[in-house]
Design a protein around this motif. Sequence first.
Motif, PDB file in Angstrom:
ATOM      1  N   VAL A 166       0.846  -1.190   0.000  1.00 35.29           N
ATOM      2  CA  VAL A 166       0.000   0.000   0.000  1.00 35.29           C
ATOM      3  C   VAL A 166       0.885   1.245   0.000  1.00 35.29           C
ATOM      4  O   VAL A 166       2.038   1.206   0.433  1.00 35.29           O
ATOM      5  N   ASP A 167       0.288   2.364  -0.487  1.00 38.47           N
ATOM      6  CA  ASP A 167       1.017   3.620  -0.510  1.00 38.47           C
ATOM      7  C   ASP A 167       0.701   4.432   0.738  1.00 38.47           C
ATOM      8  O   ASP A 167       0.028   3.951   1.660  1.00 38.47           O
ATOM      9  N   GLU A 168       1.154   5.675   0.766  1.00 41.27           N
ATOM     10  CA  GLU A 168       0.991   6.504   1.963  1.00 41.27           C
ATOM     11  C   GLU A 168      -0.472   6.815   2.270  1.00 41.27           C
ATOM     12  O   GLU A 168      -0.801   7.183   3.395  1.00 41.27           O
ATOM     13  N   THR A 169      -1.348   6.651   1.285  1.00 45.72           N
ATOM     14  CA  THR A 169      -2.779   6.879   1.519  1.00 45.72           C
ATOM     15  C   THR A 169      -3.477   5.625   2.021  1.00 45.72           C
ATOM     16  O   THR A 169      -4.661   5.667   2.349  1.00 45.72           O
ATOM     17  N   GLY A 170      -2.744   4.508   2.048  1.00 44.49           N
ATOM     18  CA  GLY A 170      -3.344   3.243   2.456  1.00 44.49           C
ATOM     19  C   GLY A 170      -3.979   2.481   1.314  1.00 44.49           C
ATOM     20  O   GLY A 170      -4.577   1.421   1.535  1.00 44.49           O
ATOM     21  N   ARG A 171      -3.824   2.993   0.088  1.00 47.43           N
ATOM     22  CA  ARG A 171      -4.422   2.324  -1.063  1.00 47.43           C
ATOM     23  C   ARG A 171      -3.470   1.271  -1.626  1.00 47.43           C
ATOM     24  O   ARG A 171      -2.249   1.464  -1.644  1.00 47.43           O
ATOM     25  N   ARG A 173      -1.162  -0.720  -4.032  1.00 51.12           N
ATOM     26  CA  ARG A 173      -0.329  -0.285  -5.150  1.00 51.12           C
ATOM     27  C   ARG A 173      -0.760  -1.002  -6.424  1.00 51.12           C
ATOM     28  O   ARG A 173      -1.026  -2.202  -6.428  1.00 51.12           O
ATOM     29  N   THR A 205       4.639   2.072   1.408  1.00 50.79           N
ATOM     30  CA  THR A 205       4.854   2.500   2.798  1.00 50.79           C
ATOM     31  C   THR A 205       4.398   1.456   3.807  1.00 50.79           C
ATOM     32  O   THR A 205       4.617   1.613   5.005  1.00 50.79           O
TER      33      THR A 205
END
Length: 252
Positions: A166-171, A173, A205
Amino acid sequence: MAAVTEVLADYARGHASRSDVVRALLAHDGWYAPMMWLDEAFPERKVYDRMIPTPALGQAPGPGRLWLFTDADQVQAAIEAGGAFAAAGGPVPGTEVFGALTRGTTEVRVNPAAPAEQEWLMGVDDELLAYLARWIDALKVETALVDTTDDLGPRLARFEHYVVPVDETGRPRVVSMEHPPGNYVMAYTAPDLFMEHQKRDGGVTGGADMAAAALFQLADYDGVDGVVLNMTETDSFVLPTDLCQAVLKLTA
C-alpha cells in the motif's frame, strides 16, 4: 536457494531476516528427527529412508523439547556430543515436520551440537503455530503457482494472508504491465517476498493483510485489470479480471 545452515549463519551475522530463516526451515527437505517424536507425529509412517540409532545413555532433550537436525551429519554430531534419543529418522520435508508441531512441544532446537551460528531455538505457542501454518500455506500456494497444479484455483481461494503493498494513503499499489497489458493490483504470498519488493519500490509505505475474497474483489474496481502475484524484476503471475472472478466464486 541457500542451504538452511547458510541462512542460519547469515541470520547470526545480521544478514538475513526472521522471514528468511522461516522460509529456509520450511523449504528444507532433509530434516531428521527423533523416532519417538516421528512415531507420534506420523503414526501411519513406520519406515524412513534412513534410521540412525543412538546410544542408550547420554543427554536427552527434556519433556516437550524437540531436537531437529538439518542432515544426518548433524545427527552424528549430536551423538558424538553425548546425545541420546533412541534413534533419528529422515529425511522429512520441512513443511511436514513443522506442520506436525503441536502444543505438546514447548521448544524446538535445531542442530543442538552445531556451531552457534548453525543452531536455531524457538519456543512453541499458539502464536508460533499459527505463524507456521500461514507460512506453510504460502509455500503451497507458491508451489502451485510454479507448477500450475490442478488445485491452483482452490489454493488461491483458501489462502487468507496475502500481503498487499500500500502507498501513503493506504491504497493498494497498482502496477502497469505490458504483458498482458493493463493495471494490476500487486500482492505477495509471504512477508519476505513483500519486503524484497518494498526495497525496490519507494512508493510502498506498508502492507495490508488480505484474505482471497478481499484481494480478488479489487479486480472489479474501475481502471484495474486484475491481480499480479509475487512480482519481481523478472517474473510474476498475472490473473486477469476473469480469473480473479473465478477465484472469487471459489471463496463463496
